[in-house]
Design an enzyme around this catalytic site. Structure first.
Site, PDB file in Angstrom:
ATOM      1  N   TYR A  33      36.513  49.711  43.346  1.00 31.69           N
ATOM      2  CA  TYR A  33      37.714  49.284  42.608  1.00 31.69           C
ATOM      3  C   TYR A  33      38.771  50.393  42.626  1.00 31.69           C
ATOM      4  O   TYR A  33      38.885  51.162  41.667  1.00 31.69           O
ATOM      5  CB  TYR A  33      37.365  48.955  41.153  1.00 31.69           C
ATOM      6  CG  TYR A  33      36.339  47.852  40.988  1.00 31.69           C
ATOM      7  CD1 TYR A  33      36.600  46.562  41.443  1.00 31.69           C
ATOM      8  CD2 TYR A  33      35.126  48.097  40.365  1.00 31.69           C
ATOM      9  CE1 TYR A  33      35.671  45.542  41.288  1.00 31.69           C
ATOM     10  CE2 TYR A  33      34.183  47.086  40.207  1.00 31.69           C
ATOM     11  CZ  TYR A  33      34.466  45.811  40.669  1.00 31.69           C
ATOM     12  OH  TYR A  33      33.542  44.818  40.508  1.00 31.69           O
ATOM     13  N   ASN A  38      43.179  45.861  34.266  1.00 29.50           N
ATOM     14  CA  ASN A  38      43.772  45.676  32.941  1.00 29.50           C
ATOM     15  C   ASN A  38      42.851  46.095  31.786  1.00 29.50           C
ATOM     16  O   ASN A  38      43.101  47.071  31.080  1.00 29.50           O
ATOM     17  CB  ASN A  38      44.178  44.194  32.867  1.00 29.50           C
ATOM     18  CG  ASN A  38      44.847  43.787  31.603  1.00 29.50           C
ATOM     19  OD1 ASN A  38      44.578  44.318  30.560  1.00 29.50           O
ATOM     20  ND2 ASN A  38      45.738  42.805  31.699  1.00 29.50           N
ATOM     21  N   GLY A 165      36.694  38.265  33.308  1.00 30.59           N
ATOM     22  CA  GLY A 165      35.977  39.518  33.552  1.00 30.59           C
ATOM     23  C   GLY A 165      34.522  39.237  33.903  1.00 30.59           C
ATOM     24  O   GLY A 165      33.859  40.052  34.525  1.00 30.59           O
ATOM     25  N   ASP A 167      32.913  37.416  36.144  1.00 33.93           N
ATOM     26  CA  ASP A 167      33.240  36.690  37.377  1.00 33.93           C
ATOM     27  C   ASP A 167      32.278  35.566  37.779  1.00 33.93           C
ATOM     28  O   ASP A 167      32.709  34.482  38.127  1.00 33.93           O
ATOM     29  CB  ASP A 167      33.309  37.663  38.561  1.00 33.93           C
ATOM     30  CG  ASP A 167      34.349  38.753  38.374  1.00 33.93           C
ATOM     31  OD1 ASP A 167      34.892  38.889  37.271  1.00 33.93           O
ATOM     32  OD2 ASP A 167      34.598  39.477  39.346  1.00 33.93           O
ATOM     33  N   ARG A 200      26.022  41.382  43.650  1.00 36.52           N
ATOM     34  CA  ARG A 200      27.396  40.880  43.654  1.00 36.52           C
ATOM     35  C   ARG A 200      27.441  39.345  43.698  1.00 36.52           C
ATOM     36  O   ARG A 200      26.439  38.703  43.985  1.00 36.52           O
ATOM     37  CB  ARG A 200      28.132  41.434  44.889  1.00 36.52           C
ATOM     38  CG  ARG A 200      28.327  42.941  44.896  1.00 36.52           C
ATOM     39  CD  ARG A 200      29.400  43.406  43.948  1.00 36.52           C
ATOM     40  NE  ARG A 200      30.678  42.752  44.186  1.00 36.52           N
ATOM     41  CZ  ARG A 200      31.729  42.856  43.361  1.00 36.52           C
ATOM     42  NH1 ARG A 200      31.644  43.581  42.257  1.00 36.52           N
ATOM     43  NH2 ARG A 200      32.857  42.238  43.629  1.00 36.52           N
ATOM     44  N   TYR A 352      25.360  40.910  38.675  1.00 43.27           N
ATOM     45  CA  TYR A 352      26.668  40.977  38.024  1.00 43.27           C
ATOM     46  C   TYR A 352      26.645  40.375  36.611  1.00 43.27           C
ATOM     47  O   TYR A 352      26.133  40.997  35.710  1.00 43.27           O
ATOM     48  CB  TYR A 352      27.667  40.292  38.966  1.00 43.27           C
ATOM     49  CG  TYR A 352      29.049  40.904  39.033  1.00 43.27           C
ATOM     50  CD1 TYR A 352      29.279  42.256  38.840  1.00 43.27           C
ATOM     51  CD2 TYR A 352      30.176  40.110  39.299  1.00 43.27           C
ATOM     52  CE1 TYR A 352      30.565  42.788  38.934  1.00 43.27           C
ATOM     53  CE2 TYR A 352      31.458  40.638  39.401  1.00 43.27           C
ATOM     54  CZ  TYR A 352      31.640  41.978  39.212  1.00 43.27           C
ATOM     55  OH  TYR A 352      32.910  42.476  39.310  1.00 43.27           O
ATOM     56  N   TRP A 353      27.182  39.159  36.426  1.00 38.06           N
ATOM     57  CA  TRP A 353      27.234  38.603  35.067  1.00 38.06           C
ATOM     58  C   TRP A 353      26.217  37.490  34.848  1.00 38.06           C
ATOM     59  O   TRP A 353      26.351  36.691  33.932  1.00 38.06           O
ATOM     60  CB  TRP A 353      28.651  38.094  34.779  1.00 38.06           C
ATOM     61  CG  TRP A 353      29.611  39.237  34.582  1.00 38.06           C
ATOM     62  CD1 TRP A 353      30.414  39.808  35.538  1.00 38.06           C
ATOM     63  CD2 TRP A 353      29.847  39.982  33.386  1.00 38.06           C
ATOM     64  NE1 TRP A 353      31.129  40.849  34.991  1.00 38.06           N
ATOM     65  CE2 TRP A 353      30.818  40.979  33.682  1.00 38.06           C
ATOM     66  CE3 TRP A 353      29.342  39.904  32.079  1.00 38.06           C
ATOM     67  CZ2 TRP A 353      31.284  41.881  32.731  1.00 38.06           C
ATOM     68  CZ3 TRP A 353      29.820  40.801  31.126  1.00 38.06           C
ATOM     69  CH2 TRP A 353      30.776  41.775  31.455  1.00 38.06           C
ATOM     70  N   GLU A 396      27.814  50.645  36.618  1.00 36.76           N
ATOM     71  CA  GLU A 396      28.710  49.546  36.221  1.00 36.76           C
ATOM     72  C   GLU A 396      27.981  48.604  35.253  1.00 36.76           C
ATOM     73  O   GLU A 396      28.530  48.182  34.250  1.00 36.76           O
ATOM     74  CB  GLU A 396      29.156  48.788  37.486  1.00 36.76           C
ATOM     75  CG  GLU A 396      30.198  47.716  37.216  1.00 36.76           C
ATOM     76  CD  GLU A 396      30.661  47.011  38.499  1.00 36.76           C
ATOM     77  OE1 GLU A 396      30.131  47.321  39.586  1.00 36.76           O
ATOM     78  OE2 GLU A 396      31.550  46.155  38.394  1.00 36.76           O
TER      79      GLU A 396
HETATM   80  C1  DGY Z   1      36.219  42.043  41.768  1.00 37.06           C
HETATM   81  O1  DGY Z   1      36.939  42.189  42.749  1.00 37.06           O
HETATM   82  O2  DGY Z   1      34.992  42.100  41.770  1.00 37.06           O
HETATM   83  C2  DGY Z   1      36.852  41.892  40.470  1.00 37.06           C
HETATM   84  O3  DGY Z   1      35.962  41.619  39.458  1.00 37.06           O
HETATM   85  C3  DGY Z   1      38.009  40.956  40.453  1.00 37.06           C
HETATM   86  O4  DGY Z   1      38.782  41.451  39.432  1.00 37.06           O
END
Ligand code: DGY
Length: 425
Positions: A33, A38, A165, A167, A200, A352-353, A396
């Site tokens: 990233y 934000n 957020g 995703d 991911r 991830y989520w 993360e």
């Molecule tokens: C990403 O690219 O993984 C982000 O979460 C998008 O904001």
């Protein structure tokens, strides 16, 4: 935790913040990233403030320099060119002097600014900075309620999973089925060269993410059209809980600064939001759940979004039930708080989520529980968070079952949250 441990961890956390500092903003982590995000920035400012107050204010100011004329604050600001991320400015095509994405993210700016203001060592600086940010934050809130709640229900919808957020949450699976993949232009993902693909989102999810971006781009990012044009409209209790709390904190800040009209405006959004949030309560799961606005039905998914709503001033009974739910989850996960209930066959502890624990969410849930006098559960979340740092470093996110560090490493907001947790101890 001993004083030595505490000191060492704080120093390591401060090192992560320094490493990811790009002068006027902080990247979430290098590689994966490489720009300004934000809500990452707003939460990071809390950690920065413990090191350098002026720099903390600057983090939020930089973000708001890129607020759109309609009031939206974009989720990414592409301050400098970097090929290592997809989708970059050429995909978003938002035509801004400094490119930005075209969607937003959870509103924590008001909460962060209020916290910086309350804790300020330099009170004069804090008054000056908070006064300048107050109208901008309020304009963002107004943008939310005008553009993402056109029927005036009191709750806003997200129109892209990236806005939440969270995703690739299980919450979006059904609604995402309605997002087509035909017509998606060829692209190459970059995230997979920085992080383990098993941690991911999937390729199919990416196709749908990009379809939505292309759809909104074809409407020239006109926010008066995007909500109704999106096949994906989901009302997330976590996202709304955060926004409601942000309005609440902004109202209190406005009062402290003698801005009564701004306070009243924000209080009205809080009242409307809290009343409407009750409609998302699930008796089956004993927590809040999402509402699929496009399909007009509640989503059958017990994710962390429904626990995160405790960040707002939900009722005492709801906060107590959410605390009970978290204690129940602790029986199935060694580390709190899993982003999805491990009992659900769709749970995936590393992806991830869809299962992992995240320290920023832990921070907001713990904060909400403390305000609701559910201190024991809040303490449990804090000690779980610090255990993860001791065992697995500043990742993360983490597998809540075995604590494996997942996603990006040396992560800014994780470090910032650690400084926050240690501050409270
Ligand atoms: C990403 O690219 O993984 C982000 O979460 C998008 O904001």
């Amino acid at each position: 935790m001993s004083m030595i441990d505490k000191k060492q961890i704080s120093e390591r956390a401060a090192e992560v913040l320094r490493e990811n500092d790009r002068g006027t903003y902080t990247v979430p982590t290098k590689g994966l990233y490489p720009f300004q995000w934000n809500w990452d920035s707003c939460l990071t400012a809390l950690g920065l403030a413990q090191i350098d107050e002026r720099r903390a204010w600057q983090e939020i100011e930089t973000l708001f320099e890129h607020q759109w004329d309609d009031g939206m604050v974009p989720h990414i600001v592409f301050h400098q060119h970097d090929d290592g991320y997809f989708p970059g400015p050429d995909v978003w095509e938002t035509n801004r002097p400094v490119p930005t994405s075209g969607i937003t993210q959870p509103a924590v700016a008001g909460f962060a600014v209020k916290r910086l203001f309350d804790r300020a060592r330099d009170v004069k600086l804090a008054r000056e900075k908070a006064s300048a940010l107050l109208p901008k934050i309020t304009k963002w809130h107004q943008w939310f309620y005008e553009n993402r709640d056109p029927a005036k229900t009191g709750l806003v919808a997200i129109i892209h999973p990236w806005e939440s957020g969270r995703d690739n949450s299980i919450d979006w699976d059904d609604a995402f089925e309605r997002v087509p993949t035909e017509g998606v232009q060829a692209y190459q993902r970059r995230d997979l060269s920085h992080a383990n693909p098993d941690h991911r989102p999937t390729q199919e999810q990416y196709d749908r993410y990009i379809w939505l971006v292309q759809k909104f781009r074809s409407l020239q990012w006109d926010n008066s059209k995007l909500h109704d044009a999106s096949p994906f409209q989901v009302v997330d209790p976590g996202f709304n809980g955060i926004l409601i709390r942000d309005c609440q904190e902004t109202a209190e800040l406005a009062e402290a600064l003698g801005e009564d009209e701004v306070a009243a405006l924000n209080r009205q959004w809080v009242a409307n939001g809290l009343a409407a949030l009750d409609t998302l309560w699930s008796e089956k799961y004993q927590q809040f759940v999402c509402y699929d606005r496009a399909a007009a039905k509640l989503v059958d998914s017990a994710s962390i979004g429904g626990l995160l709503a405790v960040f707002a001033n939900v009722s005492e009974a709801q906060a107590k039930t959410i605390a009970d739910r978290i204690n129940d989850l602790a029986g199935r996960a060694k580390f709190l708080v899993p982003s999805h209930d491990p009992i659900d066959p769709r749970f995936d502890g590393k992806r991830y989520w869809r299962g992992p624990a995240w320290l920023i969410v832990n921070y907001m849930i713990a904060d909400g529980l403390i305000r609701a006098d559910q201190t024991e559960t809040a303490n449990r979340i804090v000690s779980s968070s610090l255990d993860l740092i001791l065992e697995s470093g500043f990742a993360e996110y983490y597998d809540p079952i075995d604590g494996e560090p997942c996603g990006g490493s040396r992560f800014t907001w994780t470090a910032a949250m650690v400084l926050e947790f240690l501050r409270e101890l």
